[in-house]
Design a protein around this motif. Structure first.
Motif, mmCIF file in Angstrom:
data_model
loop_
_atom_site.group_PDB
_atom_site.id
_atom_site.type_symbol
_atom_site.label_atom_id
_atom_site.label_comp_id
_atom_site.label_asym_id
_atom_site.label_seq_id
_atom_site.Cartn_x
_atom_site.Cartn_y
_atom_site.Cartn_z
ATOM 1 N N ALA A 1 -4.650 -8.862 -0.408
ATOM 2 C CA ALA A 1 -5.764 -9.100 0.526
ATOM 3 C C ALA A 1 -6.053 -7.826 1.298
ATOM 4 O O ALA A 1 -5.158 -7.022 1.559
ATOM 5 C CB ALA A 1 -5.391 -10.216 1.499
ATOM 6 N N ASP A 2 -7.322 -7.633 1.662
ATOM 7 C CA ASP A 2 -7.722 -6.449 2.434
ATOM 8 C C ASP A 2 -6.823 -6.226 3.636
ATOM 9 O O ASP A 2 -6.368 -5.118 3.899
ATOM 10 C CB ASP A 2 -9.158 -6.600 2.944
ATOM 11 C CG ASP A 2 -10.184 -6.071 1.960
ATOM 12 O OD1 ASP A 2 -9.787 -5.545 0.901
ATOM 13 O OD2 ASP A 2 -11.382 -6.179 2.257
ATOM 14 N N GLU A 3 -6.593 -7.282 4.404
ATOM 15 C CA GLU A 3 -5.858 -7.164 5.654
ATOM 16 C C GLU A 3 -4.428 -6.677 5.446
ATOM 17 O O GLU A 3 -3.828 -6.094 6.337
ATOM 18 C CB GLU A 3 -5.853 -8.505 6.406
ATOM 19 C CG GLU A 3 -7.197 -8.868 7.024
ATOM 20 C CD GLU A 3 -8.288 -9.230 6.010
ATOM 21 O OE1 GLU A 3 -7.965 -9.596 4.848
ATOM 22 O OE2 GLU A 3 -9.475 -9.114 6.368
ATOM 23 N N ASP A 4 -3.870 -6.913 4.233
ATOM 24 C CA ASP A 4 -2.504 -6.491 3.944
ATOM 25 C C ASP A 4 -2.433 -5.078 3.362
ATOM 26 O O ASP A 4 -1.347 -4.512 3.242
ATOM 27 C CB ASP A 4 -1.845 -7.459 2.966
ATOM 28 C CG ASP A 4 -1.717 -8.864 3.546
ATOM 29 O OD1 ASP A 4 -1.569 -8.972 4.787
ATOM 30 O OD2 ASP A 4 -1.778 -9.834 2.779
ATOM 31 N N SER A 5 -3.562 -4.517 2.990
ATOM 32 C CA SER A 5 -3.578 -3.187 2.385
ATOM 33 C C SER A 5 -3.111 -2.139 3.386
ATOM 34 O O SER A 5 -3.528 -2.142 4.543
ATOM 35 C CB SER A 5 -4.986 -2.839 1.894
ATOM 36 O OG SER A 5 -5.008 -1.525 1.377
ATOM 37 N N ASP A 6 -2.258 -1.230 2.914
ATOM 38 C CA ASP A 6 -1.778 -0.174 3.805
ATOM 39 C C ASP A 6 -2.366 1.190 3.436
ATOM 40 O O ASP A 6 -1.806 2.229 3.754
ATOM 41 C CB ASP A 6 -0.244 -0.123 3.840
ATOM 42 C CG ASP A 6 0.385 0.196 2.494
ATOM 43 O OD1 ASP A 6 -0.349 0.397 1.496
ATOM 44 O OD2 ASP A 6 1.624 0.270 2.433
ATOM 45 N N ILE A 7 -3.515 1.154 2.733
ATOM 46 C CA ILE A 7 -4.229 2.392 2.419
ATOM 47 C C ILE A 7 -5.708 2.216 2.754
ATOM 48 O O ILE A 7 -6.393 1.352 2.190
ATOM 49 C CB ILE A 7 -4.085 2.780 0.937
ATOM 50 C CG1 ILE A 7 -2.607 3.005 0.594
ATOM 51 C CG2 ILE A 7 -4.903 4.035 0.632
ATOM 52 C CD1 ILE A 7 -2.342 3.286 -0.858
ATOM 53 N N VAL A 8 -6.178 3.039 3.691
ATOM 54 C CA VAL A 8 -7.597 3.095 4.067
ATOM 55 C C VAL A 8 -7.928 4.576 4.229
ATOM 56 O O VAL A 8 -7.353 5.257 5.082
ATOM 57 C CB VAL A 8 -7.890 2.369 5.401
ATOM 58 C CG1 VAL A 8 -9.386 2.366 5.686
ATOM 59 C CG2 VAL A 8 -7.346 0.959 5.390
ATOM 60 N N VAL A 9 -8.823 5.083 3.384
ATOM 61 C CA VAL A 9 -9.180 6.504 3.432
ATOM 62 C C VAL A 9 -10.688 6.675 3.563
ATOM 63 O O VAL A 9 -11.451 5.732 3.345
ATOM 64 C CB VAL A 9 -8.656 7.250 2.183
ATOM 65 C CG1 VAL A 9 -7.134 7.341 2.204
ATOM 66 C CG2 VAL A 9 -9.130 6.584 0.901
ATOM 67 N N GLN A 10 -11.090 7.893 3.918
ATOM 68 C CA GLN A 10 -12.511 8.221 4.058
ATOM 69 C C GLN A 10 -12.803 9.521 3.314
ATOM 70 O O GLN A 10 -12.846 10.598 3.915
ATOM 71 C CB GLN A 10 -12.886 8.348 5.526
ATOM 72 C CG GLN A 10 -12.800 7.059 6.290
ATOM 73 C CD GLN A 10 -13.399 7.159 7.684
ATOM 74 O OE1 GLN A 10 -13.933 8.177 8.097
ATOM 75 N NE2 GLN A 10 -13.310 6.075 8.421
ATOM 76 N N PRO A 11 -12.984 9.451 1.981
ATOM 77 C CA PRO A 11 -13.306 10.670 1.228
ATOM 78 C C PRO A 11 -14.610 11.287 1.732
ATOM 79 O O PRO A 11 -15.502 10.570 2.199
ATOM 80 C CB PRO A 11 -13.468 10.174 -0.209
ATOM 81 C CG PRO A 11 -12.841 8.827 -0.249
ATOM 82 C CD PRO A 11 -12.960 8.263 1.129
#
Length: 198
Positions: free
Chosen positions: A80-90
């Motif tokens: 699930a999105d909320e559990d993802s531990d990767i958020v980046v901004q290329p």
């Protein structure tokens, strides 16, 4: 009220959504990396010109060019999105699968990612981000070195990037995963000359 992060906490996208809007950061494997308040003008000029060329070339096509700031969530499998531990901004990216686009940005690997290197982000872009883009299936990853006028290209083959191709920023360079699209480096010359403190 001051906002503080806990040094030993593993952060996820759920945490990210609660943070102040003006807090610019990325999460890579649960670790928070603060970003500068805003890139300097020369960095934005280089990223903007690359985006302009690709966006113009993609008019009327399925693939879509996007530019930072825009969140890219890279969940593992059916996480699930909320559990993802990767958020980046290329800096610049192209997504060819419309199902990966939603109101929050991009969920899943873009097909092509470009990072314009600056002193404060170069090590993260070349090490941590290269590793996660490879792991999550970004087909082609470009690192633009404006000060050195060098382009490093990683292409995914059999799930790995392998040895990169390295070019001088001159003439034009085709984007392998986007047929008939090339970046014209001559159009970036005015911005490359303004490379102090990129």
């Amino acid at each position: 009220m001051a906002f503080a992060l806990e040094n030993d906490k593993h952060y996820t996208y759920k945490d990210y959504l609660t943070w102040p809007d003006d807090m610019r950061c990325e999460i890579i494997d649960g670790q928070v990396y603060m970003m500068t308040p805003a890139p300097i003008l020369a960095h934005q000029n280089v990223a903007g010109e690359i985006f302009r060329q690709v966006a113009n070339a993609l008019v009327g096509k399925t693939c879509r060019a996007l530019i930072a700031p825009l969140d890219v969530r890279l969940p593992r499998h059916n996480e699930a999105d909320e559990d993802s531990d990767i958020v980046v901004q290329p800096d610049v990216m192209v997504v060819c699968d419309p199902s990966k686009l939603d109101r929050r940005g991009v969920r899943g690997a873009p097909d092509w990612v470009v990072e314009v290197l600056s002193p404060k982000s170069a090590s993260r872009d070349q090490i941590e981000k290269r590793r996660i883009y490879e792991r999550h299936g970004v087909l082609e990853y470009w690192l633009v070195h404006p000060t050195d006028r060098v382009l490093t290209i990683y292409r995914l083959e059999n799930g790995e990037y392998g040895k990169p191709d390295i070019f001088v920023l001159q003439g034009s360079t085709p984007v392998s995963v986007l047929p008939d699209i090339s970046i014209d480096w001559e159009a970036l010359v005015p911005y490359l000359n303004d490379d102090e403190n990129l």
